[in-house]
Scaffold this motif. Structure first.
Motif, PDB file in Angstrom:
ATOM      1  N   PHE A  53       0.836  -1.198   0.000  1.00  0.00           N
ATOM      2  CA  PHE A  53       0.000   0.000   0.000  1.00  0.00           C
ATOM      3  C   PHE A  53       0.875   1.253   0.000  1.00  0.00           C
ATOM      4  O   PHE A  53       1.929   1.281   0.629  1.00  0.00           O
ATOM      5  CB  PHE A  53      -0.895   0.034   1.244  1.00  0.00           C
ATOM      6  CG  PHE A  53      -2.083  -0.885   1.181  1.00  0.00           C
ATOM      7  CD1 PHE A  53      -3.322  -0.411   0.772  1.00  0.00           C
ATOM      8  CD2 PHE A  53      -1.966  -2.217   1.539  1.00  0.00           C
ATOM      9  CE1 PHE A  53      -4.421  -1.258   0.724  1.00  0.00           C
ATOM     10  CE2 PHE A  53      -3.057  -3.067   1.498  1.00  0.00           C
ATOM     11  CZ  PHE A  53      -4.293  -2.587   1.080  1.00  0.00           C
ATOM     12  N   GLU A  54       0.408   2.268  -0.721  1.00  0.00           N
ATOM     13  CA  GLU A  54       1.074   3.569  -0.748  1.00  0.00           C
ATOM     14  C   GLU A  54       0.030   4.641  -0.467  1.00  0.00           C
ATOM     15  O   GLU A  54      -1.128   4.514  -0.869  1.00  0.00           O
ATOM     16  CB  GLU A  54       1.705   3.819  -2.111  1.00  0.00           C
ATOM     17  CG  GLU A  54       2.823   2.850  -2.431  1.00  0.00           C
ATOM     18  CD  GLU A  54       3.447   3.119  -3.790  1.00  0.00           C
ATOM     19  OE1 GLU A  54       2.930   3.972  -4.538  1.00  0.00           O
ATOM     20  OE2 GLU A  54       4.447   2.459  -4.100  1.00  0.00           O
ATOM     21  N   GLN A  55       0.450   5.705   0.209  1.00  0.00           N
ATOM     22  CA  GLN A  55      -0.474   6.782   0.522  1.00  0.00           C
ATOM     23  C   GLN A  55      -0.885   7.514  -0.748  1.00  0.00           C
ATOM     24  O   GLN A  55      -0.048   7.873  -1.570  1.00  0.00           O
ATOM     25  CB  GLN A  55       0.147   7.774   1.508  1.00  0.00           C
ATOM     26  CG  GLN A  55      -0.838   8.830   1.946  1.00  0.00           C
ATOM     27  CD  GLN A  55      -0.303   9.711   3.054  1.00  0.00           C
ATOM     28  OE1 GLN A  55       0.650   9.368   3.738  1.00  0.00           O
ATOM     29  NE2 GLN A  55      -0.933  10.854   3.240  1.00  0.00           N
ATOM     30  N   VAL A  56      -2.211   7.728  -0.881  1.00  0.00           N
ATOM     31  CA  VAL A  56      -2.732   8.440  -2.051  1.00  0.00           C
ATOM     32  C   VAL A  56      -3.528   9.682  -1.647  1.00  0.00           C
ATOM     33  O   VAL A  56      -3.963  10.437  -2.505  1.00  0.00           O
ATOM     34  CB  VAL A  56      -3.603   7.519  -2.940  1.00  0.00           C
ATOM     35  CG1 VAL A  56      -2.760   6.419  -3.549  1.00  0.00           C
ATOM     36  CG2 VAL A  56      -4.770   6.945  -2.160  1.00  0.00           C
ATOM     37  N   GLY A  57      -3.711   9.879  -0.347  1.00  0.00           N
ATOM     38  CA  GLY A  57      -4.456  11.049   0.107  1.00  0.00           C
ATOM     39  C   GLY A  57      -4.494  11.123   1.613  1.00  0.00           C
ATOM     40  O   GLY A  57      -4.004  10.226   2.310  1.00  0.00           O
ATOM     41  N   GLU A  58      -5.076  12.212   2.105  1.00  0.00           N
ATOM     42  CA  GLU A  58      -5.174  12.437   3.541  1.00  0.00           C
ATOM     43  C   GLU A  58      -6.400  13.307   3.786  1.00  0.00           C
ATOM     44  O   GLU A  58      -6.778  14.109   2.933  1.00  0.00           O
ATOM     45  CB  GLU A  58      -3.909  13.133   4.036  1.00  0.00           C
ATOM     46  CG  GLU A  58      -3.792  13.227   5.543  1.00  0.00           C
ATOM     47  CD  GLU A  58      -2.438  13.753   5.969  1.00  0.00           C
ATOM     48  OE1 GLU A  58      -1.660  12.958   6.530  1.00  0.00           O
ATOM     49  OE2 GLU A  58      -2.170  14.942   5.736  1.00  0.00           O
ATOM     50  N   ALA A  59      -7.023  13.145   4.942  1.00  0.00           N
ATOM     51  CA  ALA A  59      -8.193  13.960   5.270  1.00  0.00           C
ATOM     52  C   ALA A  59      -8.245  14.220   6.766  1.00  0.00           C
ATOM     53  O   ALA A  59      -7.828  13.382   7.573  1.00  0.00           O
ATOM     54  CB  ALA A  59      -9.475  13.256   4.837  1.00  0.00           C
ATOM     55  N   LEU A  60      -8.753  15.375   7.120  1.00  0.00           N
ATOM     56  CA  LEU A  60      -9.046  15.721   8.506  1.00  0.00           C
ATOM     57  C   LEU A  60     -10.529  15.456   8.704  1.00  0.00           C
ATOM     58  O   LEU A  60     -11.373  16.056   8.018  1.00  0.00           O
ATOM     59  CB  LEU A  60      -8.716  17.192   8.784  1.00  0.00           C
ATOM     60  CG  LEU A  60      -9.094  17.718  10.168  1.00  0.00           C
ATOM     61  CD1 LEU A  60      -8.381  16.943  11.264  1.00  0.00           C
ATOM     62  CD2 LEU A  60      -8.781  19.206  10.260  1.00  0.00           C
ATOM     63  N   LYS A  65      -9.608  13.689  13.982  1.00  0.00           N
ATOM     64  CA  LYS A  65      -8.569  12.745  13.572  1.00  0.00           C
ATOM     65  C   LYS A  65      -8.162  13.015  12.127  1.00  0.00           C
ATOM     66  O   LYS A  65      -8.967  13.449  11.311  1.00  0.00           O
ATOM     67  CB  LYS A  65      -9.069  11.302  13.669  1.00  0.00           C
ATOM     68  CG  LYS A  65      -9.276  10.820  15.082  1.00  0.00           C
ATOM     69  CD  LYS A  65      -9.697   9.366  15.082  1.00  0.00           C
ATOM     70  CE  LYS A  65      -9.886   8.882  16.499  1.00  0.00           C
ATOM     71  NZ  LYS A  65     -10.252   7.458  16.547  1.00  0.00           N
ATOM     72  N   THR A  66      -6.910  12.743  11.845  1.00  0.00           N
ATOM     73  CA  THR A  66      -6.424  12.800  10.473  1.00  0.00           C
ATOM     74  C   THR A  66      -6.190  11.371  10.016  1.00  0.00           C
ATOM     75  O   THR A  66      -5.623  10.558  10.754  1.00  0.00           O
ATOM     76  CB  THR A  66      -5.109  13.605  10.377  1.00  0.00           C
ATOM     77  OG1 THR A  66      -5.345  14.916  10.886  1.00  0.00           O
ATOM     78  CG2 THR A  66      -4.623  13.703   8.941  1.00  0.00           C
ATOM     79  N   VAL A  67      -6.657  11.060   8.815  1.00  0.00           N
ATOM     80  CA  VAL A  67      -6.479   9.720   8.267  1.00  0.00           C
ATOM     81  C   VAL A  67      -5.710   9.797   6.961  1.00  0.00           C
ATOM     82  O   VAL A  67      -5.748  10.803   6.256  1.00  0.00           O
ATOM     83  CB  VAL A  67      -7.832   9.002   8.038  1.00  0.00           C
ATOM     84  CG1 VAL A  67      -8.542   8.744   9.351  1.00  0.00           C
ATOM     85  CG2 VAL A  67      -8.716   9.774   7.086  1.00  0.00           C
ATOM     86  N   SER A  68      -5.002   8.721   6.674  1.00  0.00           N
ATOM     87  CA  SER A  68      -4.322   8.568   5.391  1.00  0.00           C
ATOM     88  C   SER A  68      -5.095   7.552   4.579  1.00  0.00           C
ATOM     89  O   SER A  68      -5.517   6.519   5.098  1.00  0.00           O
ATOM     90  CB  SER A  68      -2.895   8.050   5.601  1.00  0.00           C
ATOM     91  OG  SER A  68      -2.120   8.990   6.286  1.00  0.00           O
ATOM     92  N   TYR A  69      -5.288   7.873   3.312  1.00  0.00           N
ATOM     93  CA  TYR A  69      -5.894   6.925   2.387  1.00  0.00           C
ATOM     94  C   TYR A  69      -4.762   6.235   1.653  1.00  0.00           C
ATOM     95  O   TYR A  69      -3.851   6.879   1.126  1.00  0.00           O
ATOM     96  CB  TYR A  69      -6.834   7.648   1.420  1.00  0.00           C
ATOM     97  CG  TYR A  69      -7.975   8.316   2.130  1.00  0.00           C
ATOM     98  CD1 TYR A  69      -8.923   7.560   2.822  1.00  0.00           C
ATOM     99  CD2 TYR A  69      -8.106   9.686   2.147  1.00  0.00           C
ATOM    100  CE1 TYR A  69      -9.963   8.167   3.508  1.00  0.00           C
ATOM    101  CE2 TYR A  69      -9.150  10.300   2.817  1.00  0.00           C
ATOM    102  CZ  TYR A  69     -10.079   9.538   3.495  1.00  0.00           C
ATOM    103  OH  TYR A  69     -11.109  10.137   4.163  1.00  0.00           O
ATOM    104  N   MET A  70      -4.815   4.905   1.653  1.00  0.00           N
ATOM    105  CA  MET A  70      -3.753   4.090   1.076  1.00  0.00           C
ATOM    106  C   MET A  70      -4.353   3.227  -0.043  1.00  0.00           C
ATOM    107  O   MET A  70      -5.513   2.811   0.045  1.00  0.00           O
ATOM    108  CB  MET A  70      -3.145   3.168   2.136  1.00  0.00           C
ATOM    109  CG  MET A  70      -2.742   3.853   3.443  1.00  0.00           C
ATOM    110  SD  MET A  70      -1.198   4.723   3.352  1.00  0.00           S
ATOM    111  CE  MET A  70      -0.047   3.375   3.415  1.00  0.00           C
ATOM    112  N   ALA A  71      -3.558   2.954  -1.062  1.00  0.00           N
ATOM    113  CA  ALA A  71      -3.997   2.103  -2.170  1.00  0.00           C
ATOM    114  C   ALA A  71      -2.908   1.090  -2.485  1.00  0.00           C
ATOM    115  O   ALA A  71      -1.724   1.372  -2.404  1.00  0.00           O
ATOM    116  CB  ALA A  71      -4.302   2.945  -3.406  1.00  0.00           C
ATOM    117  N   CYS A  72      -3.356  -0.096  -2.864  1.00  0.00           N
ATOM    118  CA  CYS A  72      -2.457  -1.169  -3.291  1.00  0.00           C
ATOM    119  C   CYS A  72      -2.886  -1.596  -4.678  1.00  0.00           C
ATOM    120  O   CYS A  72      -4.022  -2.047  -4.873  1.00  0.00           O
ATOM    121  CB  CYS A  72      -2.536  -2.343  -2.322  1.00  0.00           C
ATOM    122  SG  CYS A  72      -1.428  -3.708  -2.749  1.00  0.00           S
TER     123      CYS A  72
END
Length: 76
Positions: A53-60, A65-72
């Motif tokens: 998985f690699e990070q493709v985005g982020e959101a508050l 909380k802040t989350v990272s969106y990951m894609a594989c």
């Protein structure tokens, strides 16, 4: 979240292997997930990166909380 007693036994890896196989069979090109980045969850980030998985985005989020969106990307 995985119970401490269940960690390191390969259960999550088996679940993801099954998910990847089903996603490929259904013709999907990628699997995505969301992990906490603030507050951080370094174990989850390491685990997902090890799976490709690699990070493709982020959101508050509204809860602060802040989350990272990951894609594989799936390969044949």
């Amino acid at each position: 979240m995985t119970a401490p007693a269940a960690r390191g036994k390969g259960i999550a890896r088996c679940l993801y292997d099954d998910l990847f196989a089903k996603a490929r069979a259904a013709g999907h090109e990628r699997v995505v997930c969301e992990i906490n980045s603030d507050p951080p969850n370094p174990a989850s980030e390491r685990f997902h990166r090890a799976l490709g998985f690699e990070q493709v985005g982020e959101a508050l989020l509204e809860n602060g909380k802040t989350v990272s969106y990951m894609a594989c990307q799936l390969t044949s």
